[in-house]
Design an enzyme around this catalytic site. Sequence first.
Site, short mmCIF file in Angstrom:
data_model
loop_
_atom_site.label_atom_id
_atom_site.label_comp_id
_atom_site.label_asym_id
_atom_site.label_seq_id
_atom_site.Cartn_x
_atom_site.Cartn_y
_atom_site.Cartn_z
N ASP A 225 0.81 -1.23 0.00
CA ASP A 225 0.00 0.00 0.00
C ASP A 225 0.84 1.28 0.00
OD1 ASP A 225 -2.89 -0.82 0.22
OD2 ASP A 225 -2.10 -1.94 1.93
N GLU B 190 -0.02 9.53 1.24
CA GLU B 190 -0.69 10.49 2.12
C GLU B 190 -0.97 9.90 3.51
OE1 GLU B 190 -4.33 13.49 1.50
OE2 GLU B 190 -5.00 11.41 1.55
N ASP B 191 -1.12 8.57 3.58
CA ASP B 191 -1.48 7.97 4.87
C ASP B 191 -0.35 8.01 5.89
OD1 ASP B 191 -4.11 7.33 4.27
OD2 ASP B 191 -3.54 5.48 3.26
N ARG C 164 1.00 -1.75 7.63
CA ARG C 164 1.43 -0.56 6.90
C ARG C 164 2.45 0.27 7.68
NH1 ARG C 164 -2.96 2.85 3.84
NH2 ARG C 164 -0.99 3.57 2.97
N ARG D 251 -9.35 3.47 11.10
CA ARG D 251 -7.89 3.45 11.18
C ARG D 251 -7.31 4.47 12.16
NH1 ARG D 251 -5.90 1.11 6.17
NH2 ARG D 251 -7.10 -0.81 5.98
N HIS E 129 -11.46 5.98 5.11
CA HIS E 129 -10.85 7.19 5.69
C HIS E 129 -11.81 8.37 5.53
CE1 HIS E 129 -6.72 5.28 4.72
NE2 HIS E 129 -6.80 5.37 6.03
N CYS F 212 -4.88 10.43 -2.01
CA CYS F 212 -3.94 9.60 -1.23
C CYS F 212 -2.66 9.26 -1.97
CB CYS F 212 -4.61 8.36 -0.67
SG CYS F 212 -5.67 7.48 -1.76
#
Length: 258
Positions: A62, A67-68, A87, A133, A163, A248
């Site tokens: 991923d 952006e995460d 992740r 998350r 999200h 993202c």
Amino acid sequence: MPSQKALVRRPSPRLAEGLVTHVERAEVDVDLAVEQWEAYTEALRTHGWETVEVDPAEDCPDSVFVEDAVVVFRNVALIARPGAESRRAETAGVEEAVARLGCSVNWIWDPGTLDGGDILKVGDTIYVGRGGRTNAAGVQQLRAVFEPLGARVVAVPVSKVLHLKSAVTALPDGTVIGHEPLVDTPSLFPRFLAVPEESGAHVVLLGGGRLLIAASAPKTAELLADLGHEPVPVDISEFEKLEGCVTCLSVRLRELYA
């Protein structure tokens, strides 16, 4: 002078193994995804953004959803602690990249979890999605880092999508847009505009009224053009299969100190 840098990260060869939570798994064409990623980064550059590549994380399926891994407000970077344990290895390369760009770096610590995709900034307001998350401790730590810098942090429930930014983003004038069936509480936003397609809820502000938007949202693009914006469509079909969207795939850095 505002900066126009965008952090991006090349897709992992293992992209097809990425996590899916709210959608059925569909087969991802990794070669096509790489082509789409190249077209996406090219669209950023065409509209005046300098792309900064984070070192690839080939073992993290991923990791293209850069952006995460981080939230940036002014020139302060908060390194996320992803809610999905698989992740967490993604953040090291992003931390290195923002530090190189001169950001001061903070971290979300255990027991906090926070994904950057849960953050929507509208002026000095930071909306944070509290859901799958990002947990309450993550929200508290975000407040502790950014409120002293003048941010107003507003927590928003997220239960229907992965999200917060899977549900809503904002137009240049601060109007929040979303596909209503997927937005928990539209009334939390001072100005909310419903859009006709799920993927139409996501725009990246390129500057000068131009909005990067997924090619899969033609009706929304038409609506936004009718309101005087200039949609810039990009095809990201392979990333959409993994609940990805235009926001993202990059982190836009607008307020770095020169």
